[in-house]
Design an enzyme around this catalytic site. Structure first.
Site, PDB file in Angstrom:
ATOM      1  N   ASN A  16       0.867  -1.173   0.000  1.00  0.00           N
ATOM      2  CA  ASN A  16       0.000   0.000   0.000  1.00  0.00           C
ATOM      3  C   ASN A  16       0.906   1.225   0.000  1.00  0.00           C
ATOM      4  O   ASN A  16       1.533   1.527   1.009  1.00  0.00           O
ATOM      5  CB  ASN A  16      -0.884  -0.042   1.270  1.00  0.00           C
ATOM      6  N   TRP A  17       0.972   1.880  -1.127  1.00  0.00           N
ATOM      7  CA  TRP A  17       1.913   3.003  -1.274  1.00  0.00           C
ATOM      8  C   TRP A  17       1.332   4.317  -0.780  1.00  0.00           C
ATOM      9  O   TRP A  17       1.977   5.362  -0.873  1.00  0.00           O
ATOM     10  CB  TRP A  17       2.390   3.096  -2.738  1.00  0.00           C
ATOM     11  N   LYS A  18       0.122   4.274  -0.297  1.00  0.00           N
ATOM     12  CA  LYS A  18      -0.542   5.442   0.312  1.00  0.00           C
ATOM     13  C   LYS A  18      -0.386   6.687  -0.562  1.00  0.00           C
ATOM     14  O   LYS A  18      -0.350   6.583  -1.783  1.00  0.00           O
ATOM     15  CB  LYS A  18      -0.005   5.672   1.729  1.00  0.00           C
ATOM     16  N   HIS A  37      -9.634   0.819   4.838  1.00  0.00           N
ATOM     17  CA  HIS A  37      -8.352   0.988   5.535  1.00  0.00           C
ATOM     18  C   HIS A  37      -8.575   1.874   6.764  1.00  0.00           C
ATOM     19  O   HIS A  37      -9.393   2.801   6.736  1.00  0.00           O
ATOM     20  CB  HIS A  37      -7.327   1.619   4.584  1.00  0.00           C
ATOM     21  N   GLU A  74      -6.992   4.260   7.953  1.00  0.00           N
ATOM     22  CA  GLU A  74      -6.805   5.695   7.719  1.00  0.00           C
ATOM     23  C   GLU A  74      -8.067   6.298   7.104  1.00  0.00           C
ATOM     24  O   GLU A  74      -8.423   7.440   7.389  1.00  0.00           O
ATOM     25  CB  GLU A  74      -5.567   5.926   6.826  1.00  0.00           C
ATOM     26  N   GLU A  84      -5.475  -5.497  10.420  1.00  0.00           N
ATOM     27  CA  GLU A  84      -4.481  -4.456  10.655  1.00  0.00           C
ATOM     28  C   GLU A  84      -4.776  -3.768  11.990  1.00  0.00           C
ATOM     29  O   GLU A  84      -5.592  -2.826  12.031  1.00  0.00           O
ATOM     30  CB  GLU A  84      -4.519  -3.426   9.533  1.00  0.00           C
ATOM     31  N   GLY A  97       2.117   1.987  10.750  1.00  0.00           N
ATOM     32  CA  GLY A  97       3.016   3.142  10.631  1.00  0.00           C
ATOM     33  C   GLY A  97       3.694   3.531  11.934  1.00  0.00           C
ATOM     34  O   GLY A  97       4.285   4.603  12.041  1.00  0.00           O
ATOM     35  N   SER A 128       3.311  -2.430  10.305  1.00  0.00           N
ATOM     36  CA  SER A 128       4.772  -2.408  10.493  1.00  0.00           C
ATOM     37  C   SER A 128       5.448  -3.729  10.108  1.00  0.00           C
ATOM     38  O   SER A 128       6.363  -4.186  10.796  1.00  0.00           O
ATOM     39  CB  SER A 128       5.116  -2.012  11.929  1.00  0.00           C
TER      40      SER A 128
HETATM   41  C1  PEP Z   1      -0.829  -0.096   5.845  1.00  0.00           C
HETATM   42  O1  PEP Z   1      -0.750   0.953   5.258  1.00  0.00           O
HETATM   43  O2  PEP Z   1      -1.810  -0.816   5.650  1.00  0.00           O
HETATM   44  C2  PEP Z   1       0.248  -0.488   6.762  1.00  0.00           C
HETATM   45  C3  PEP Z   1       0.169  -1.639   7.355  1.00  0.00           C
HETATM   46  O3  PEP Z   1       1.294   0.405   6.941  1.00  0.00           O
HETATM   47  P1  PEP Z   1       2.716   0.094   7.645  1.00  0.00           P
HETATM   48  O4  PEP Z   1       3.242  -1.185   7.060  1.00  0.00           O
HETATM   49  O5  PEP Z   1       3.569   1.267   7.310  1.00  0.00           O
HETATM   50  O6  PEP Z   1       2.467  -0.060   9.116  1.00  0.00           O
END
Ligand code: PEP
Length: 254
Positions: free
Chosen positions: A12-14, A98, A100, A170, A176, A216
Site C-alpha cells: 500500500n503506497w498510500k 483501511h 486511515e 491491521e 506506521g 509495520s
Molecule cells: C498499511 O498501510 O496498511 C500499513 C500496514 O502500513 P505500515 O506497514 O507502514 O504499518
C-alpha cells in the site's frame, strides 16, 4: 508447513511517490521477482500513479489495486473514483476500509459495506481492512470490534461473492508506528476472524479464505509472521516503498 491457501503480499503506497517514482519502484520490484514465485504480489499506488504502474507491470504476474473505491458507478461525487473507473485504469483489486479512511475520512461500517457490494458487483476483488485501536485492545475489546466490523461489512453479501474478498487484519496501533503485533498476537486474531467467517458462511468457506496481516511489516519480521498457520500474506505500507526491502518481504522464507 505447507499452506493450502495461496499467499498474497500487497504493498500500500498510500499518498506517496510521483508518477515517475511509482513507475520506477514497480519496475525495480518486477525485475527482482523470483520467476518461480508461487504466490501473488499486489501494488496499490495512488490513483494518479495507476497508469505508470500498470505500464511497468504489464505482462508480469503482479496485480494492481486502487487504495479506495466509491460505491456508485458514476455521478456527482466530487473527488471520488468509481469501480468502473478503477477497472478501466487496469485494477483488479481495491483496498476497502483501511483504518486511515475510517479514522481520517470518517468512513463507517455502512459505507464500507456499500463499497464492498459495489466492488463485487463490478467483479473487483476487495481487500477489506479491519482492526482494533490500542484503546480497544487494552480494554479487551479486540474480538468484539473485529466481530462487529466483519458482521457489518459482510451484511447482505452471499458466500459466493464474499469468497472474492481478502481480509487484512491491521491492528491500528501497529500501522506506521514501527510496533508490530507479535506473531502470536496476529495468529490469535486471525484464528478469531476465521472462526467468525465459519459462523457467517460455514467451515469450507472459512478454510479457503485468505487473511492477511498488516502493521509495520518489515524484512526483520516477515518470516516469523508468515510462519503462522493462519497468516496468508501481508499488507505492507512503509516498507513497500523501498524495492530491496519489499523484495525481501515478497521472498519471505518459512
Ligand atoms: C498499511 O498501510 O496498511 C500499513 C500496514 O502500513 P505500515 O506497514 O507502514 O504499518
Amino acid at each position: 508447513m505447507i499452506k493450502t491457501r495461496k499467499s498474497l503480499i500487497a504493498g500500500n503506497w498510500k499518498m506517496h511517490l510521483s508518477r515517475k517514482e511509482a513507475g520506477e519502484l514497480a519496475l525495480a520490484v518486477r525485475k527482482g521477482l523470483d520467476p518461480d514465485m508461487k504466490h501473488e504480489v499486489l501494488f496499490a499506488p495512488s490513483f494518479t500513479n495507476l497508469e505508470a504502474v500498470r505500464q511497468a507491470i504489464h505482462g508480469s504476474p503482479i496485480l494492481l489495486a486502487a487504495q479506495d473505491v466509491h460505491w456508485e458507478d458514476a455521478g456527482a461525487y466530487t473527488g471520488a473514483v468509481s469501480p468502473l473507473q478503477i477497472k478501466d485504469a487496469g485494477c483488479t483489486h481495491a483496498i476497502i476500509g483501511h483504518s486511515e479512511r475510517r479514522k481520517i475520512f470518517l468512513e463507517t461500517d455502512e459505507i464500507i459495506n456499500k463499497k464492498l457490494k459495489s466492488a463485487l458487483k463490478n467483479s473487483l476483488f476487495p481487500v477489506l481492512c479491519i482492526g482494533e485501536t490500542l484503546e480497544e485492545r487494552e480494554q479487551q475489546k479486540t474480538y468484539r470490534v473485529l466481530q462487529t466490523q466483519m458482521q457489518k461489512a459482510f451484511l447482505e453479501i452471499d458466500a459466493g461473492s464474499a469468497s472474492k474478498i481478502v481480509i487484512a487484519y491491521e491492528p491500528v496501533w501497529a500501522i506506521g508506528t514501527g510496533k508490530t503485533a507479535t506473531p502470536d498476537q496476529a495468529q490469535d486474531a486471525h484464528v478469531f476472524i476465521r472462526k467468525e467467517l465459519e459462523r457467517l458462511y460455514g467451515e469450507n468457506f472459512a478454510t479457503g479464505f485468505r487473511i492477511l496481516y498488516g502493521g509495520s511489516v518489515k524484512a526483520e519480521n516477515i518470516d516469523s509472521l508468515m510462519a503462522q498457520p493462519d497468516i496468508d500474506g501481508v499488507l505492507v505500507g512503509g516498507e513497500s516503498l523501498k524495492a530491496d526491502k519489499f523484495l525481501r518481504i515478497i521472498h519471505f522464507r518459512v
